[in-house]
Structures are given as structure tokens and as C-alpha cells.
Design a protein around this motif. Structure first.
Motif, short mmCIF file in Angstrom:
data_model
loop_
_atom_site.label_atom_id
_atom_site.label_comp_id
_atom_site.label_asym_id
_atom_site.label_seq_id
_atom_site.Cartn_x
_atom_site.Cartn_y
_atom_site.Cartn_z
N TRP A 45 16.89 2.97 6.20
CA TRP A 45 17.50 2.05 5.24
C TRP A 45 18.20 0.89 5.95
O TRP A 45 18.31 -0.20 5.38
N GLN A 46 18.66 1.10 7.16
CA GLN A 46 19.20 -0.02 7.93
C GLN A 46 18.12 -1.06 8.22
O GLN A 46 18.38 -2.27 8.18
N ARG A 47 16.92 -0.58 8.48
CA ARG A 47 15.80 -1.49 8.73
C ARG A 47 15.45 -2.27 7.46
O ARG A 47 15.16 -3.48 7.51
N VAL A 48 15.51 -1.60 6.31
CA VAL A 48 15.23 -2.29 5.04
C VAL A 48 16.26 -3.39 4.79
O VAL A 48 15.91 -4.52 4.41
N GLU A 49 17.54 -3.08 5.01
CA GLU A 49 18.59 -4.08 4.82
C GLU A 49 18.42 -5.24 5.79
O GLU A 49 18.64 -6.40 5.43
N SER A 50 18.06 -4.93 7.02
CA SER A 50 17.87 -5.97 8.01
C SER A 50 16.72 -6.90 7.62
O SER A 50 16.83 -8.13 7.74
N GLU A 51 15.62 -6.34 7.15
CA GLU A 51 14.47 -7.16 6.74
C GLU A 51 14.83 -8.05 5.55
O GLU A 51 14.44 -9.22 5.49
N LEU A 52 15.59 -7.51 4.60
CA LEU A 52 15.99 -8.30 3.45
C LEU A 52 16.93 -9.43 3.85
O LEU A 52 16.84 -10.55 3.34
N SER A 53 17.84 -9.15 4.77
CA SER A 53 18.78 -10.19 5.21
C SER A 53 18.07 -11.31 5.96
O SER A 53 18.55 -12.44 6.00
N GLN A 54 16.90 -11.02 6.54
CA GLN A 54 16.12 -12.03 7.25
C GLN A 54 15.11 -12.72 6.35
O GLN A 54 14.29 -13.51 6.82
N GLY A 55 15.17 -12.42 5.06
CA GLY A 55 14.26 -13.06 4.11
C GLY A 55 12.90 -12.42 4.02
O GLY A 55 12.00 -12.99 3.38
N GLN A 56 12.72 -11.27 4.61
CA GLN A 56 11.43 -10.58 4.57
C GLN A 56 11.38 -9.64 3.36
O GLN A 56 12.40 -9.32 2.75
N THR A 57 10.18 -9.20 3.04
CA THR A 57 9.97 -8.26 1.95
C THR A 57 9.59 -6.90 2.52
O THR A 57 8.50 -6.76 3.08
N PRO A 58 10.47 -5.92 2.44
CA PRO A 58 10.16 -4.60 2.99
C PRO A 58 8.95 -3.98 2.29
O PRO A 58 8.81 -4.10 1.07
N LEU A 180 24.27 4.75 -3.74
CA LEU A 180 24.39 3.77 -4.81
C LEU A 180 24.89 2.43 -4.27
O LEU A 180 24.46 1.36 -4.73
N ALA A 181 25.80 2.49 -3.30
CA ALA A 181 26.26 1.25 -2.67
C ALA A 181 25.12 0.56 -1.93
O ALA A 181 25.01 -0.66 -1.93
N LEU A 182 24.25 1.37 -1.29
CA LEU A 182 23.07 0.80 -0.63
C LEU A 182 22.17 0.11 -1.63
O LEU A 182 21.66 -0.99 -1.37
N MET A 183 21.96 0.72 -2.78
CA MET A 183 21.12 0.10 -3.81
C MET A 183 21.69 -1.23 -4.27
O MET A 183 20.95 -2.20 -4.48
N GLU A 184 23.00 -1.30 -4.42
CA GLU A 184 23.63 -2.56 -4.83
C GLU A 184 23.46 -3.62 -3.76
O GLU A 184 23.19 -4.79 -4.07
N ARG A 185 23.61 -3.23 -2.49
CA ARG A 185 23.43 -4.21 -1.39
C ARG A 185 22.00 -4.71 -1.33
O ARG A 185 21.75 -5.90 -1.11
N VAL A 186 21.05 -3.79 -1.53
CA VAL A 186 19.64 -4.19 -1.51
C VAL A 186 19.34 -5.14 -2.66
O VAL A 186 18.62 -6.14 -2.49
N ALA A 187 19.89 -4.86 -3.84
CA ALA A 187 19.66 -5.74 -4.99
C ALA A 187 20.26 -7.12 -4.74
O ALA A 187 19.64 -8.14 -5.08
#
Length: 202
Positions: A45-58, A180-187
């Protein structure tokens, strides 16, 4: 030997044993659930957050747990208001799944000590009642020892069930809140990426 010790607790041991089986069953279920899903701080999930923060689509699908299902719903949503509604709906649905068994754990944490106390009271009542009918000192001492053993076994079992239920409940609640906090950050990261895309095309 174990059954003999448990039998000293009297009739109140039956509901206590039922509660202990329920708590252990839920604990095993929650362990398997979180082991399969992974905690919010896992590298996946850290990798997913990192990809989203870089504008990528996991490359997540709806089968990839709550986060994957959330992203799938957000991608299909028509506008910002729809995405907000999808987020709230997803949080509600996933919260119910993650909190499965917590009501039983709360009941076990509350009922365990009470049933243990009930075993204490009934054990003392039985002991005093038997002592009043005995005239032999040796027999009275034996009966008193058995009554005290019943009191101690029931009380200890009630406290043990409550402690185990509270531990499982707290651990599951902590994992649930972090997920749930992770889901909110991802959204939020997904929404930020969409805004960036709109601004770059504008």
C-alpha cells in the motif's frame, strides 16, 4: 485434567466456554482477514500511495481489496460529487466488513467478568449451604476447599475471556482505522491527480 479443572467452575462455565470459543473463532478469522489484506503500512500500500502521489495510476483491480474496489468505483464515477458519494459509500461498506465480529467481542468483554462474578456468588452460596449441613470438621474443610476452587476457576475464566476479547477487539479496531484512513488518502490522491490532469489540459 483440564476438563476436571473446568468442571470445578460449576454451571456458569458452560456460557463462559461458549464465549471463549466465539472469541477464539473471531480472533482466528480476523487474523486471516488482515493477513490476506495487509496492514495500511505494508510495502504494497505504500507503493500504491507513492504511485498516486507521482501522478501514476496503480494497476489495481476491484479484486485487490478495499483500496482496489474504491479506485475502481472512483474511476467509474462521473464527476467530483459522484466521487465523494462513492468514497462515503465505500467507507461504509468496508467498515462493516472490517468490523465483523466486534459486537460479539464487546459482548464477551462485558459478559465475561459478570459470568465470572456469578460463578463466584453461586460457588460461595453452595459452599456455605454445604458447610451448614456438615458436622464433621474434616468434611467441612473438604467442602470449603471445593467451593473456593469453584469460585476461583469461574472468576479466572471470566477475566481471561474478557481480556482476550478486549485484546482482539482493540487490535482489529486499530487495523480497521488505519485501513480506512488509507482509503481516504488514496481517494484524495486520486482526486488530486484528476485536478492536475484537468489543469494540464486547460
Amino acid at each position: 485434567m483440564l476438563l476436571q479443572q473446568l468442571s470445578l467452575g460449576g454451571p456458569v462455565m458452560v456460557p463462559l466456554l461458549a464465549l471463549s470459543v466465539a472469541v477464539v473463532t473471531i480472533a482466528v478469522d480476523r487474523f486471516r482477514f488482515w493477513r490476506q489484506l495487509g496492514t495500511a503500512g505494508s510495502p504494497r500500500w505504500q507503493r500504491v500511495e507513492s504511485e498516486l502521489s507521482q501522478g501514476q495510476t496503480p494497476p489495481l483491480q476491484s479484486s485487490d481489496g478495499p483500496v482496489g474496489r474504491l479506485l475502481a468505483r472512483l474511476r467509474e464515477a462521473g464527476g467530483e460529487s459522484d466521487r465523494q458519494l462513492e468514497l462515503q459509500l465505500s467507507l461504509q461498506k468496508e467498515r462493516a466488513s472490517m468490523a465483523r465480529g466486534e459486537r460479539v467481542l464487546e459482548a464477551a468483554a462485558a459478559l465475561g467478568p459478570l459470568l465470572g462474578l456469578l460463578g463466584t456468588v453461586t460457588g460461595l452460596m453452595r459452599t456455605f449451604s454445604g458447610l451448614g449441613q456438615q458436622r464433621d470438621t474434616a468434611a467441612s474443610a473438604t467442602l470449603a476447599a471445593a467451593g473456593i476452587a469453584e469460585v476461583l476457576v469461574a472468576t479466572a475464566m471470566g477475566i481471561l475471556v474478557a481480556v482476550l476479547a478486549i485484546v482482539v477487539l482493540r487490535i482489529n479496531a486499530a487495523y480497521r482505522q488505519s485501513q480506512l484512513a488509507l482509503m481516504e488518502r488514496v481517494a484524495l490522491a486520486h482526486e488530486l491527480n484528476l485536478h492536475r490532469q484537468v489543469q494540464s489540459h486547460g
